[in-house]
Motif scaffolding. Structure first.
Motif, PDB file in Angstrom:
ATOM      1  N   LYS A 116       0.865  -1.283   0.417  1.00  0.00           N
ATOM      2  CA  LYS A 116       0.170   0.291  -0.192  1.00  0.00           C
ATOM      3  C   LYS A 116       0.897   1.205   0.127  1.00  0.00           C
ATOM      4  CE  LYS A 116      -4.166  -1.344   2.112  1.00  0.00           C
ATOM      5  NZ  LYS A 116      -5.067  -1.058   3.255  1.00  0.00           N
ATOM      6  N   LEU A 117       1.419   1.080   0.891  1.00  0.00           N
ATOM      7  CA  LEU A 117       2.563   2.345   1.076  1.00  0.00           C
ATOM      8  C   LEU A 117       3.972   2.587  -0.767  1.00  0.00           C
ATOM      9  CD1 LEU A 117       3.426   2.078   4.479  1.00  0.00           C
ATOM     10  CD2 LEU A 117       2.252   3.682   3.952  1.00  0.00           C
ATOM     11  N   GLU A 118       3.410   1.746  -1.473  1.00  0.00           N
ATOM     12  CA  GLU A 118       4.689   1.635  -2.971  1.00  0.00           C
ATOM     13  C   GLU A 118       5.897   1.462  -2.511  1.00  0.00           C
ATOM     14  OE1 GLU A 118       2.739   4.289  -4.783  1.00  0.00           O
ATOM     15  OE2 GLU A 118       1.168   2.897  -5.543  1.00  0.00           O
ATOM     16  N   ALA A 119       7.087   0.694  -1.169  1.00  0.00           N
ATOM     17  CA  ALA A 119       7.653   0.936  -0.740  1.00  0.00           C
ATOM     18  C   ALA A 119       8.732   0.814  -1.176  1.00  0.00           C
ATOM     19  CB  ALA A 119       7.987   0.217   0.829  1.00  0.00           C
ATOM     20  N   ASP A 120       9.827   1.286  -1.903  1.00  0.00           N
ATOM     21  CA  ASP A 120      11.131   1.075  -2.827  1.00  0.00           C
ATOM     22  C   ASP A 120      12.222  -0.195  -2.104  1.00  0.00           C
ATOM     23  OD1 ASP A 120      10.666   3.032  -4.239  1.00  0.00           O
ATOM     24  OD2 ASP A 120      10.895   4.168  -2.934  1.00  0.00           O
ATOM     25  N   ILE A 121      11.712  -0.112  -0.365  1.00  0.00           N
ATOM     26  CA  ILE A 121      12.595  -0.906   0.440  1.00  0.00           C
ATOM     27  C   ILE A 121      12.233  -1.926   1.785  1.00  0.00           C
ATOM     28  CG2 ILE A 121      14.534   0.793   1.064  1.00  0.00           C
ATOM     29  CD1 ILE A 121      16.908  -1.654   0.704  1.00  0.00           C
ATOM     30  N   LEU A 122      12.247  -2.685   1.995  1.00  0.00           N
ATOM     31  CA  LEU A 122      11.578  -3.539   3.727  1.00  0.00           C
ATOM     32  C   LEU A 122      13.270  -3.074   4.428  1.00  0.00           C
ATOM     33  CD1 LEU A 122       9.686  -4.448   4.977  1.00  0.00           C
ATOM     34  CD2 LEU A 122      10.256  -6.275   4.085  1.00  0.00           C
ATOM     35  N   VAL A 123      13.104  -2.859   5.131  1.00  0.00           N
ATOM     36  CA  VAL A 123      14.205  -3.026   6.254  1.00  0.00           C
ATOM     37  C   VAL A 123      14.187  -3.795   7.127  1.00  0.00           C
ATOM     38  CG1 VAL A 123      16.467  -3.174   7.565  1.00  0.00           C
ATOM     39  CG2 VAL A 123      16.164  -1.648   5.071  1.00  0.00           C
ATOM     40  N   MET A 124      13.841  -4.919   8.101  1.00  0.00           N
ATOM     41  CA  MET A 124      14.124  -6.002   8.842  1.00  0.00           C
ATOM     42  C   MET A 124      14.720  -6.566   9.768  1.00  0.00           C
ATOM     43  SD  MET A 124      11.084  -8.331   7.120  1.00  0.00           S
ATOM     44  CE  MET A 124      10.491  -8.677   8.757  1.00  0.00           C
ATOM     45  N   GLY A 125      15.165  -6.309  10.530  1.00  0.00           N
ATOM     46  CA  GLY A 125      16.069  -7.048  11.691  1.00  0.00           C
ATOM     47  C   GLY A 125      15.608  -9.262  12.060  1.00  0.00           C
ATOM     48  N   SER A 126      16.652 -10.028  12.147  1.00  0.00           N
ATOM     49  CA  SER A 126      16.601 -11.207  12.062  1.00  0.00           C
ATOM     50  C   SER A 126      17.077 -11.475  13.327  1.00  0.00           C
ATOM     51  CB  SER A 126      17.851 -11.453  11.293  1.00  0.00           C
ATOM     52  OG  SER A 126      17.548 -13.025  11.335  1.00  0.00           O
ATOM     53  N   HIS A 127      15.619 -11.888  13.631  1.00  0.00           N
ATOM     54  CA  HIS A 127      16.090 -12.931  15.763  1.00  0.00           C
ATOM     55  C   HIS A 127      16.673 -13.828  15.413  1.00  0.00           C
ATOM     56  CE1 HIS A 127      12.951 -10.257  16.804  1.00  0.00           C
ATOM     57  NE2 HIS A 127      12.329 -10.125  15.615  1.00  0.00           N
ATOM     58  N   ASP A 128      17.082 -14.600  14.460  1.00  0.00           N
ATOM     59  CA  ASP A 128      17.675 -15.765  14.533  1.00  0.00           C
ATOM     60  C   ASP A 128      18.015 -17.359  15.105  1.00  0.00           C
ATOM     61  OD1 ASP A 128      20.103 -16.803  12.766  1.00  0.00           O
ATOM     62  OD2 ASP A 128      21.659 -16.089  14.328  1.00  0.00           O
ATOM     63  N   TYR A 129      16.557 -16.940  15.095  1.00  0.00           N
ATOM     64  CA  TYR A 129      15.987 -18.292  15.906  1.00  0.00           C
ATOM     65  C   TYR A 129      15.837 -19.811  15.483  1.00  0.00           C
ATOM     66  CZ  TYR A 129      11.758 -15.283  17.378  1.00  0.00           C
ATOM     67  OH  TYR A 129      10.783 -14.499  17.894  1.00  0.00           O
ATOM     68  N   GLY A 130      17.035 -20.266  14.328  1.00  0.00           N
ATOM     69  CA  GLY A 130      17.672 -20.853  14.615  1.00  0.00           C
ATOM     70  C   GLY A 130      16.366 -22.078  13.366  1.00  0.00           C
ATOM     71  N   PHE A 131      16.833 -23.278  13.042  1.00  0.00           N
ATOM     72  CA  PHE A 131      15.488 -24.053  12.249  1.00  0.00           C
ATOM     73  C   PHE A 131      14.350 -24.614  13.293  1.00  0.00           C
ATOM     74  CE2 PHE A 131      15.136 -28.556  11.235  1.00  0.00           C
ATOM     75  CZ  PHE A 131      14.452 -28.209   9.910  1.00  0.00           C
ATOM     76  N   PHE A 132      14.699 -25.107  14.272  1.00  0.00           N
ATOM     77  CA  PHE A 132      13.331 -25.671  15.107  1.00  0.00           C
ATOM     78  C   PHE A 132      12.650 -24.584  15.401  1.00  0.00           C
ATOM     79  CE2 PHE A 132      16.829 -29.182  15.717  1.00  0.00           C
ATOM     80  CZ  PHE A 132      16.260 -29.745  15.151  1.00  0.00           C
ATOM     81  N   LYS A 133      13.504 -23.718  15.905  1.00  0.00           N
ATOM     82  CA  LYS A 133      12.386 -22.555  16.521  1.00  0.00           C
ATOM     83  C   LYS A 133      11.300 -22.093  14.865  1.00  0.00           C
ATOM     84  CE  LYS A 133      13.194 -20.044  20.413  1.00  0.00           C
ATOM     85  NZ  LYS A 133      13.496 -19.388  21.662  1.00  0.00           N
ATOM     86  N   ARG A 134      12.143 -21.660  14.305  1.00  0.00           N
ATOM     87  CA  ARG A 134      11.656 -20.908  12.929  1.00  0.00           C
ATOM     88  C   ARG A 134      10.794 -22.182  12.357  1.00  0.00           C
ATOM     89  NH1 ARG A 134      16.245 -19.829  10.665  1.00  0.00           N
ATOM     90  NH2 ARG A 134      17.012 -21.575   9.392  1.00  0.00           N
ATOM     91  N   ALA A 135      10.684 -23.799  12.178  1.00  0.00           N
ATOM     92  CA  ALA A 135      10.158 -23.927  11.703  1.00  0.00           C
ATOM     93  C   ALA A 135       8.866 -23.663  12.771  1.00  0.00           C
ATOM     94  CB  ALA A 135      10.275 -25.725  12.257  1.00  0.00           C
ATOM     95  N   LEU A 136       8.948 -24.117  13.859  1.00  0.00           N
ATOM     96  CA  LEU A 136       7.885 -24.080  14.601  1.00  0.00           C
ATOM     97  C   LEU A 136       7.048 -23.237  15.119  1.00  0.00           C
ATOM     98  CD1 LEU A 136       8.922 -25.918  17.532  1.00  0.00           C
ATOM     99  CD2 LEU A 136       7.484 -26.653  16.173  1.00  0.00           C
TER     100      LEU A 136
END
Length: 166
Positions: A116-136
């Motif tokens: 909606k905002l017609e953004a040119d770029i999106l920036v996000m931080g990574s929580h770096d959960y690891g494989f199992f947390k990310r999978a869940l």
């Protein structure tokens, strides 16, 4: 020059504040800054749980409890935005800053807002959960990478607990 919109998804985490700081230092530094750039801070409040007027035990669910949850959610959004403003002030940025607050599932709200905002770029931080947390739990950044139309930068916070040796 055309207007450029940079959206940074912020939340309560140090990772998101680091991503904002990284964005201000690397993407929006005075040497890289287009005067027509707008930085949009986007915070997504979790939805307030909806209850019927009767809870599981058959008692009326107190309106005070719902009002208290809404107040907490609003206070949390204000706190996150104040922290984000402080990061912007520390970086001495001259970029125009807008604040947007949405409510719902973060991954869906972020994708819709960026569109909606017609953004040119999106920036996000990574929580770096690891494989199992990310999978869940799933990964908001993974979902956004697949669904937003603009480029996405996922900023990983350096691990300050490790000592690096040369």
């Amino acid at each position: 020059m055309s207007e450029r919109k940079v959206v940074v998804a912020v939340d309560e985490s140090e990772e998101s504040m680091y991503a904002l700081s990284w964005c201000l230092t690397n993407l929006l530094s005075p040497k890289n800054n287009n005067p027509n750039t707008t930085l949009i801070l986007l915070y997504v409040k979790p939805p307030i749980p909806s209850y019927s007027s009767l809870d599981l035990t058959g008692f009326l669910f107190a309106g005070d409890a719902i009002a208290s949850m809404e107040r907490y959610s609003r206070d949390l959004a204000n706190s996150v935005m104040q922290r984000a403003e402080a990061v912007c002030n520390r970086c001495n940025t001259t970029v125009q800053v807008e604040k947007k607050v949405g409510s719902g599932d973060a991954k869906d709200v972020i994708c819709v807002a960026v569109d909606k905002l017609e953004a040119d770029i999106l920036v996000m931080g990574s929580h770096d959960y690891g494989f199992f947390k990310r999978a869940l739990l799933g990964s908001v950044s993974d979902y956004c990478a697949k669904h937003v139309k603009c480029p996405l930068v996922v900023v990983k916070r350096p691990d300050t607990t490790k000592e690096y040796q040369i």
